[in-house]
Enzyme design. Structure first.
Site, PDB file in Angstrom:
ATOM      1  N   PHE A   1       0.819  -1.213   0.000  1.00 33.71           N
ATOM      2  CA  PHE A   1       0.000   0.000   0.000  1.00 33.71           C
ATOM      3  C   PHE A   1       0.853   1.265   0.000  1.00 33.71           C
ATOM      4  CE2 PHE A   1      -4.636   0.563   1.188  1.00 33.71           C
ATOM      5  CZ  PHE A   1      -5.058  -0.436   0.338  1.00 33.71           C
ATOM      6  N   ARG A   2       1.821   1.315   0.947  1.00 37.55           N
ATOM      7  CA  ARG A   2       2.420   2.621   1.244  1.00 37.55           C
ATOM      8  C   ARG A   2       3.836   2.853   0.746  1.00 37.55           C
ATOM      9  NH1 ARG A   2      -1.106   1.020   4.785  1.00 37.55           N
ATOM     10  NH2 ARG A   2      -2.852   2.429   5.186  1.00 37.55           N
TER      11      ARG A   2
ATOM     12  N   GLN B   1      -1.770  -9.629   7.661  1.00 34.43           N
ATOM     13  CA  GLN B   1      -2.786  -8.661   7.214  1.00 34.43           C
ATOM     14  C   GLN B   1      -3.057  -8.866   5.723  1.00 34.43           C
ATOM     15  OE1 GLN B   1      -1.671  -4.563   9.050  1.00 34.43           O
ATOM     16  NE2 GLN B   1       0.156  -5.832   9.141  1.00 34.43           N
TER      17      GLN B   1
ATOM     18  N   ASP C   1      -3.707 -12.213   0.146  1.00 39.57           N
ATOM     19  CA  ASP C   1      -3.303 -12.913  -1.073  1.00 39.57           C
ATOM     20  C   ASP C   1      -3.260 -14.441  -0.939  1.00 39.57           C
ATOM     21  OD1 ASP C   1      -0.841 -13.400   0.311  1.00 39.57           O
ATOM     22  OD2 ASP C   1      -0.053 -11.502  -0.421  1.00 39.57           O
TER      23      ASP C   1
ATOM     24  N   HIS D   1      -7.408 -10.117   7.545  1.00 43.77           N
ATOM     25  CA  HIS D   1      -8.256  -9.375   6.603  1.00 43.77           C
ATOM     26  C   HIS D   1      -8.858 -10.272   5.523  1.00 43.77           C
ATOM     27  CE1 HIS D   1      -5.783  -5.617   7.886  1.00 43.77           C
ATOM     28  NE2 HIS D   1      -6.737  -5.909   8.733  1.00 43.77           N
TER      29      HIS D   1
ATOM     30  N   CYS E   1     -27.435 -16.617  -1.476  1.00 46.70           N
ATOM     31  CA  CYS E   1     -27.672 -18.035  -1.150  1.00 46.70           C
ATOM     32  C   CYS E   1     -26.510 -18.668  -0.380  1.00 46.70           C
ATOM     33  CB  CYS E   1     -27.953 -18.832  -2.416  1.00 46.70           C
ATOM     34  SG  CYS E   1     -26.498 -19.082  -3.438  1.00 46.70           S
TER      35      CYS E   1
ATOM     36  N   CYS F   1     -27.830 -17.881  -8.669  1.00 42.28           N
ATOM     37  CA  CYS F   1     -29.108 -17.436  -8.095  1.00 42.28           C
ATOM     38  C   CYS F   1     -29.310 -15.934  -8.285  1.00 42.28           C
ATOM     39  CB  CYS F   1     -29.177 -17.806  -6.612  1.00 42.28           C
ATOM     40  SG  CYS F   1     -28.264 -16.660  -5.555  1.00 42.28           S
TER      41      CYS F   1
ATOM     42  N   THR G   1       5.422  -4.525   7.244  1.00 43.49           N
ATOM     43  CA  THR G   1       4.188  -3.790   7.575  1.00 43.49           C
ATOM     44  C   THR G   1       4.512  -2.413   8.129  1.00 43.49           C
ATOM     45  OG1 THR G   1       2.204  -3.740   8.972  1.00 43.49           O
ATOM     46  CG2 THR G   1       4.032  -5.069   9.782  1.00 43.49           C
ATOM     47  N   SER G   2       3.710  -1.439   7.711  1.00 42.88           N
ATOM     48  CA  SER G   2       3.885  -0.073   8.234  1.00 42.88           C
ATOM     49  C   SER G   2       3.205   0.065   9.599  1.00 42.88           C
ATOM     50  CB  SER G   2       3.280   0.931   7.253  1.00 42.88           C
ATOM     51  OG  SER G   2       1.881   0.681   7.109  1.00 42.88           O
TER      52      SER G   2
HETATM   53  P1  NAD Z   1       1.848  -1.091   3.949  1.00 42.47           P
HETATM   54  O1  NAD Z   1       1.868  -0.922   2.467  1.00 42.47           O
HETATM   55  O2  NAD Z   1       1.205  -0.050   4.758  1.00 42.47           O
HETATM   56  O3  NAD Z   1       3.342  -1.251   4.482  1.00 42.47           O
HETATM   57  C1  NAD Z   1       4.238  -2.136   3.883  1.00 42.47           C
HETATM   58  C2  NAD Z   1       5.585  -1.973   4.558  1.00 42.47           C
HETATM   59  O4  NAD Z   1       6.429  -3.007   4.102  1.00 42.47           O
HETATM   60  C3  NAD Z   1       6.263  -0.639   4.232  1.00 42.47           C
HETATM   61  O5  NAD Z   1       6.809  -0.102   5.415  1.00 42.47           O
HETATM   62  C4  NAD Z   1       7.386  -1.052   3.253  1.00 42.47           C
HETATM   63  O6  NAD Z   1       8.547  -0.266   3.398  1.00 42.47           O
HETATM   64  C5  NAD Z   1       7.670  -2.465   3.676  1.00 42.47           C
HETATM   65  N1  NAD Z   1       8.127  -3.335   2.597  1.00 42.47           N
HETATM   66  C6  NAD Z   1       7.746  -3.386   1.300  1.00 42.47           C
HETATM   67  N2  NAD Z   1       8.317  -4.407   0.670  1.00 42.47           N
HETATM   68  C7  NAD Z   1       9.103  -5.026   1.584  1.00 42.47           C
HETATM   69  C8  NAD Z   1       9.944  -6.156   1.550  1.00 42.47           C
HETATM   70  N3  NAD Z   1      10.082  -6.882   0.439  1.00 42.47           N
HETATM   71  N4  NAD Z   1      10.601  -6.512   2.675  1.00 42.47           N
HETATM   72  C9  NAD Z   1      10.459  -5.797   3.818  1.00 42.47           C
HETATM   73  N5  NAD Z   1       9.687  -4.710   3.909  1.00 42.47           N
HETATM   74  C10 NAD Z   1       8.989  -4.345   2.812  1.00 42.47           C
HETATM   75  O7  NAD Z   1       1.226  -2.543   4.236  1.00 42.47           O
HETATM   76  P2  NAD Z   1       0.451  -3.096   5.539  1.00 42.47           P
HETATM   77  O8  NAD Z   1       1.083  -2.566   6.762  1.00 42.47           O
HETATM   78  O9  NAD Z   1       0.315  -4.551   5.349  1.00 42.47           O
HETATM   79  O10 NAD Z   1      -0.982  -2.438   5.436  1.00 42.47           O
HETATM   80  C11 NAD Z   1      -1.661  -2.419   4.188  1.00 42.47           C
HETATM   81  C12 NAD Z   1      -3.062  -3.038   4.161  1.00 42.47           C
HETATM   82  O11 NAD Z   1      -3.356  -3.325   2.797  1.00 42.47           O
HETATM   83  C13 NAD Z   1      -3.186  -4.349   4.892  1.00 42.47           C
HETATM   84  O12 NAD Z   1      -4.363  -4.284   5.608  1.00 42.47           O
HETATM   85  C14 NAD Z   1      -3.318  -5.421   3.799  1.00 42.47           C
HETATM   86  O13 NAD Z   1      -4.446  -6.217   4.033  1.00 42.47           O
HETATM   87  C15 NAD Z   1      -3.633  -4.680   2.535  1.00 42.47           C
HETATM   88  N6  NAD Z   1      -2.823  -5.124   1.380  1.00 42.47           N
HETATM   89  C16 NAD Z   1      -2.566  -6.457   1.199  1.00 42.47           C
HETATM   90  C17 NAD Z   1      -1.789  -6.895   0.147  1.00 42.47           C
HETATM   91  C18 NAD Z   1      -1.544  -8.374  -0.013  1.00 42.47           C
HETATM   92  O14 NAD Z   1      -2.390  -9.181   0.382  1.00 42.47           O
HETATM   93  N7  NAD Z   1      -0.390  -8.785  -0.542  1.00 42.47           N
HETATM   94  C19 NAD Z   1      -1.239  -5.977  -0.743  1.00 42.47           C
HETATM   95  C20 NAD Z   1      -1.541  -4.607  -0.558  1.00 42.47           C
HETATM   96  C21 NAD Z   1      -2.333  -4.198   0.509  1.00 42.47           C
END
Ligand code: NAD
Length: 252
Positions: A45-46, A114, A117, A132, A143, A163, A201-202
């Site tokens: 995401f970020r 979180q 996928d 999630h 249904c 349906c 994760t952020s």
């Molecule tokens: P986020 O995008 O907020 O944060 C991702 C973090 O991971 C960032 O700090 C980034 O610098 C770091 N990062 C990216 N690639 C990396 C790597 N290869 N190794 C180590 N660090 C890495 O993601 P979040 O905190 O999971 O929150 C986003 C929300 O969006 C979640 O609720 C999730 O469900 C959803 N989401 C899921 C997917 C998926 O299922 N793959 C993809 C996008 C968003």
């Protein structure tokens, strides 16, 4: 924090390796986010290449992925969902695979993810708490018939059941509650652990991010490309890629 205690903590962070922490742990909890799957080709995401920084039209990804938007504009919801959240060709990477090895070695308390996928399950992991939901699980709102990802992927516009009901992905949209059973299991897996690894994760999505406060153990490892709010509490912070770091671990 005094200069002395800062220096001591800094020293401690440099001294301990992830391998040593994993070797002495018996119940590892892995709390992960979208960064765990970027090396499988799924954008997070970020990050700079993340969904939030990509063109999404009039609405932000968070608005589109909300329960209200789903109800009001299902067609637009599915257009975005199909093109930005479904990656049928994505395969588990070395982080997913190593965690499966850790589980087979009897050292896993749980994988709390979180991510939607499904890649931890695809890698063969069993003790997975998908906070999630999972894009592979879809259900007719009328249904209750269940469908795989294909039903959503191959549909034009709104996916419909035989349906005529709408097929809704079992993913937690913004504004929806997390599953009580999954939450309980996730919190227990973290509370029972003697090592907590937080990766990719952020820590900005609640309530998921606050689950790490259930941890009662001593050591926390953060593996992330960027700074996170958990860095300060961590025994070890690794500024790197989850798959690359995890693949370097040897499970004896
Ligand atoms: P986020 O995008 O907020 O944060 C991702 C973090 O991971 C960032 O700090 C980034 O610098 C770091 N990062 C990216 N690639 C990396 C790597 N290869 N190794 C180590 N660090 C890495 O993601 P979040 O905190 O999971 O929150 C986003 C929300 O969006 C979640 O609720 C999730 O469900 C959803 N989401 C899921 C997917 C998926 O299922 N793959 C993809 C996008 C968003």
């Amino acid at each position: 924090m005094s200069a002395e205690s800062f220096a001591r903590r800094h020293e401690k962070k440099r001294e301990i390796s992830l391998q040593a922490l994993i070797d002495r742990a018996q119940r590892i909890a892995f709390f992960g986010g979208a960064g765990v799957s970027t090396e499988s080709g799924i954008p997070d995401f970020r990050s700079a290449e993340g969904l939030i920084n990509k063109e999404s039209g009039k609405y932000s990804p968070e608005t589109i992925l909300s329960s209200l938007f789903f109800c009001l504009y299902p067609e637009e919801f599915f257009d975005y969902y199909r093109s930005h959240l479904l990656y049928p060709a994505a395969k588990p990477n070395n982080a997913h695979i190593k965690l499966c090895e850790i589980e087979r070695a009897g050292k896993l308390s749980g994988i709390i993810t979180q991510n939607i996928d499904g890649l931890h399950r695809a890698a063969g992991s069993k003790r997975v708490f998908e906070l999630h939901g999972n894009v592979n699980e879809n259900v007719c709102v009328k249904c209750g018939k269940r469908y795989g990802m294909d039903a959503v992927l191959s549909a034009k516009g709104i996916p419909r059941c035989e349906c005529s009901g709408v097929i809704k992905p079992e993913v937690v949209l913004y504004g929806e509650k997390l599953d009580e059973y999954v939450m309980r299991g996730a919190k227990r897996a973290i509370a029972d652990a003697d090592l907590l690894i937080i990766a990719g994760t952020s820590l900005s999505v609640e309530p998921a991010a606050s689950f790490i406060s259930c941890y009662n153990g001593r050591d926390i490892v953060v593996i992330n490309r960027e700074k996170t709010p958990a860095d300060e509490k961590a025994t070890l912070v690794i500024r790197g890629s989850a798959a690359e770091v995890m693949s370097g671990i040897h499970i004896g």
